[in-house]
Design an enzyme around this catalytic site. Structure first.
Site, PDB file in Angstrom:
ATOM      1  N   PHE A 111       0.886  -1.320  -0.040  1.00 22.70           N
ATOM      2  CA  PHE A 111      -0.197  -0.060  -0.042  1.00 22.70           C
ATOM      3  C   PHE A 111       0.748   1.299  -0.079  1.00 22.70           C
ATOM      4  O   PHE A 111       0.220   2.438  -0.368  1.00 22.70           O
ATOM      5  CB  PHE A 111      -1.067  -0.136   1.259  1.00 22.70           C
ATOM      6  CG  PHE A 111      -0.387   0.526   2.434  1.00 22.70           C
ATOM      7  CD1 PHE A 111      -0.274   2.010   2.654  1.00 22.70           C
ATOM      8  CD2 PHE A 111       0.326  -0.521   3.531  1.00 22.70           C
ATOM      9  CE1 PHE A 111       0.260   2.126   3.955  1.00 22.70           C
ATOM     10  CE2 PHE A 111       0.745   0.039   4.406  1.00 22.70           C
ATOM     11  CZ  PHE A 111       0.809   1.395   4.874  1.00 22.70           C
ATOM     12  N   LYS A 112       2.250   1.098   0.346  1.00 22.52           N
ATOM     13  CA  LYS A 112       3.072   2.351   0.594  1.00 22.52           C
ATOM     14  C   LYS A 112       3.304   2.994  -0.973  1.00 22.52           C
ATOM     15  O   LYS A 112       3.339   4.251  -0.980  1.00 22.52           O
ATOM     16  CB  LYS A 112       4.200   1.994   1.043  1.00 22.52           C
ATOM     17  CG  LYS A 112       4.089   1.318   2.310  1.00 22.52           C
ATOM     18  CD  LYS A 112       5.452   1.663   3.376  1.00 22.52           C
ATOM     19  CE  LYS A 112       5.035   1.539   4.911  1.00 22.52           C
ATOM     20  NZ  LYS A 112       4.663  -0.109   5.172  1.00 22.52           N
ATOM     21  N   ASP A 113       2.825   2.246  -1.960  1.00 24.91           N
ATOM     22  CA  ASP A 113       3.030   2.949  -3.399  1.00 24.91           C
ATOM     23  C   ASP A 113       1.880   3.863  -3.595  1.00 24.91           C
ATOM     24  O   ASP A 113       2.193   4.813  -4.262  1.00 24.91           O
ATOM     25  CB  ASP A 113       2.625   1.759  -4.382  1.00 24.91           C
ATOM     26  CG  ASP A 113       4.017   0.872  -4.445  1.00 24.91           C
ATOM     27  OD1 ASP A 113       4.864   1.153  -4.249  1.00 24.91           O
ATOM     28  OD2 ASP A 113       3.703  -0.109  -4.762  1.00 24.91           O
ATOM     29  N   MET A 116       3.660   7.001  -1.850  1.00 25.46           N
ATOM     30  CA  MET A 116       4.992   7.341  -2.250  1.00 25.46           C
ATOM     31  C   MET A 116       5.320   7.580  -3.493  1.00 25.46           C
ATOM     32  O   MET A 116       6.065   8.611  -4.138  1.00 25.46           O
ATOM     33  CB  MET A 116       5.936   5.978  -1.908  1.00 25.46           C
ATOM     34  CG  MET A 116       7.428   6.174  -1.748  1.00 25.46           C
ATOM     35  SD  MET A 116       7.696   7.200  -0.237  1.00 25.46           S
ATOM     36  CE  MET A 116       7.777   5.916   0.880  1.00 25.46           C
TER      37      MET A 116
END
Ligand code: PLP
Length: 461
Positions: A111-113, A116
Site C-alpha cells: 500500500f505504500k505505493d 510514495m
C-alpha cells in the site's frame, strides 16, 4: 491551509513546506490547523469517479496554493499510471458483510505505493519550480524502501539513498530496491538490523552540517503528504459500498499508525465511518494502549508480518494531539515520558480515543490460521499483514459493511504464506522478470562517517 506541529513549538508551514520538512523542528509531527469538511451531498457527488479524480477532489482542499489544478491532476495521473489494476484499490468480498480492499496493485506490491508514488511527483514538481535539489535518506525494513526507489527513480531534482539491513529483507523486497538502474537512486545494504539503519538516518538528521550541506529530506511515514494520499482510498471504498448514505467500518493492520490515521482524517472530513479498528500483530502496544490506557514499550518481537514490528508507533502522536484537545505542551510532556518507557493516557483522552478506535491483536499462530482459512473459504491468498487485519475484523463484524485493508501482495512474503498454507504465491505476471534483472547495491558497515562520505561523493557526480 496551514500546518502546525503536535508539540506546538515549531513554525507554522504551508503544505509544500510541511511535505519537504517531514519532522517538525520541535520533534513533533505536522497536522492541518483545521481539517476541511464536506457535506453528505458533496461526498455523494463523488460516487463513481475514477480513483485519480477522486484523489483530486479529496486532497485539493489541503494543498493551499502549492499547485495549479491542471498541474495537480497531471501529477496524480503520473503517480497512479504504473498501477496494475484500473480500479487502483479494488474491493473483493470475503463474507456476507466483509470486504477486502486490495492496496497491493502498485509497482512494489504494497500500500505504500499509493503515497510514495504521489509524494515523488509532488516533491519533484515543487523542486523544479525553485530549481533546488534535495537528498532523501531513508531506512527500511523492506516495503518503504522499495516503494521509494520505484517512486523517485529518474527524478531529476532528487537523490535517494535507502539503508536496509543486509540479509534481513525478503528477496522480493531486496530485488525491488536493487534492480532500478537510474543513477539517482542508491540501495545501501548496511551491516546490522533495521533499528541500526534507522539510528544512522537519525544521526544524519541531527548532524546539522551534513543535513544542510546535502539538503537532507525525509519521506518516512510521519510525512503529512503520505498520510493525506492515504485518505483517498477510505472514500473510494465507502462510496463503492453505499456511502455516504450507509456507514462503513474499516479494519487496518497497523504498525506506525499511518494508515489508520488516514481513516480518522477521512472521518473528520465528514465520511460516515462506523468503526475504525486497529489491528496489531504480537507487537501490540496500540491494542494495549486502547484497552488499558497504558502506552508502554515492550521491545520488538520479530514476526511473520515484519512491516508491523514496531516498538513505538510514531503517528499515534497525531491522534494523541487531538485527544488532548490539541495541547502541544501536553503532547511534549507525554513524549518526554515515553523516553523512559511509557505513559498513562488521561481519562478524557482515553475516552476520546475509545469513541473513535476499537482494537485487537493477532498472534503468529492466528496469522497462519487466518491465511489458511481465508484461502479455503474464499480462494483469496492473504499476505501475513492482511491476515492480521482479517482476523481482528472478524471479531468486529456488525451491521455496517466491514472493509479490511490488504496492505501487501502475498508474493512479497512467500515464505510465510507457504509455511501457512503449503503453496507459494506467484508474482503478478507484470513482475515475473524480477528475478532476472541485474542487481546493484553497495555494502557498507554500520559507520556514520563512511555512510556520509558515500552520500557526499555520489551526489557530487
Ligand atoms: C508499512 C506496512 C504496514 C503498516 O503501516 P502503518 O502505516 O505503519 O501502520 C502494514 N502492512 C504492510 C505490508 C506495510 O508495508
Amino acid at each position: 491551509m496551514r500546518y502546525i506541529s503536535t508539540r506546538g513549538q515549531a513554525p507554522v508551514l504551508s503544505f509544500a513546506e510541511a511535505m519537504m520538512t517531514g519532522l517538525a523542528r520541535d520533534g513533533g509531527l505536522y497536522v492541518p490547523e483545521a481539517v476541511p469538511t464536506m457535506t453528505e451531498t458533496e461526498i455523494a457527488a463523488l460516487a463513481g469517479l475514477h480513483y485519480e479524480e477522486l484523489a483530486f477532489r479529496v486532497m485539493w482542499p489541503f494543498l493551499g496554493d502549492t499547485f495549479a489544478e491542471d498541474e495537480f491532476r497531471s501529477l496524480l495521473a503520473k503517480a497512479y499510471a504504473p498501477f496494475g489494476h484500473a480500479a487502483r484499490a479494488p474491493l473483493v468480498q470475503l463474507g456476507p458483510n466483509h470486504f477486502l480492499m486490495e492496496l497491493f496493485h502498485g509497482p512494489t506490491l504494497a500500500f505504500k505505493d499509493f503515497a510514495m508514488q504521489l509524494i515523488g511527483q509532488m516533491m519533484q514538481a515543487v523542486l523544479s519550480k525553485s530549481g533546488e535539489r534535495i537528498t532523501i535518506v531513508g531506512a527500511t525494513s523492506g516495503d518503504t524502501g522499495s516503494a521509494a526507489m520505484e517512486a523517485f527513480r529518474g527524478l531529476s531534482n532528487v537523490d535517494l539513498f535507502i539503508l536496509f539491513p543486509h540479509g534481513r529483507v525478503s528477496e522480493v523486497q531486496r530485488r525491488q530496491m536493487t534492480t532500478p538502474s537510474e543513477a539517482n537512486v542508491h540501495a545501501i545494504a548496511m551491516s546490522g538490523d533495521f533499528d541500526d539503519c534507522q539510528a544512522r538516518v537519525k544521526d544524519m538528521f541531527n548532524d546539522f552540517d551534513f543535513r544542510d550541506g546535502v539538503r537532507l529530506a525525509g519521506v518516512n511515514s510521519i510525512n503529512w503528504a503520505r498520510v493525506l494520499a492515504q485518505v483517498v482510498y477510505f472514500f473510494h471504498a465507502s462510496l463503492a459500498l453505499g456511502g455516504p448514505q450507509r456507514k462503513v467500518s474499516f479494519t487496518v493492520p497497523t504498525g506506525n499508525f499511518g494508515d489508520i490515521f488516514a481513516g480518522y482524517i477521512a472521518q473528520k472530513m465528514g465520511l460516515p465511518i462506523e468503526k475504525l479498528v486497529i489491528a496489531t500483530n504480537q507487537n501490540d502496544i496500540l491494542d494495549r494502549a486502547i484497552k488499558s490506557g497504558a502506552y508502554v514499550t515492550d521491545g520488538v518481537k520479530p514476526s511473520i508480518s515484519p512491516s508491523m514490528d514496531i516498538q513505538v508507533s510514531s503517528n499515534f502522536e497525531r491522534a494523541l494531539f487531538d485527544a488532548y484537545g490539541r495541547d502541544g505542551a501536553a503532547v511534549s510532556a507525554l513524549m518526554a515520558e515515553l523516553k523512559s518507557g511509557g505513559f498513562h493516557i488521561s481519562q478524557g483522552a482515553l475516552e476520546m480515543l475509545r469513541s473513535t478506535f476499537a482494537s485487537g491483536r493477532c498472534d503468529e499462530a492466528e496469522t497462519r490460521d487466518t491465511i489458511r482459512h481465508a484461502f479455503t473459504a474464499t480462494g483469496e491468498i492473504l499476505c501475513p499483514h492482511s491476515a492480521v487485519g482479517v482476523k481482528v475484523a472478524e471479531e468486529h463484524l456488525g451491521a455496517a459493511p466491514m472493509v479490511t485493508l490488504a496492505t501487501a501482495h502475498p508474493a512479497k512474503f512467500p515464505d510465510a504464506v507457504e509455511a501457512a498454507m503449503g503453496t507459494r504465491p506467484a508474482l503478478p505476471p507484470r513482475m515475473a522478470d524480477l528475478f532476472d534483472r541485474e542487481e546493484r547495491m553497495t555494502r557498507l558497515p554500520n559507520d556514520l562517517s563512511l555512510l556520509q562520505n558515500f552520500i557526499r561523493e555520489r551526489i557530487a557526480n
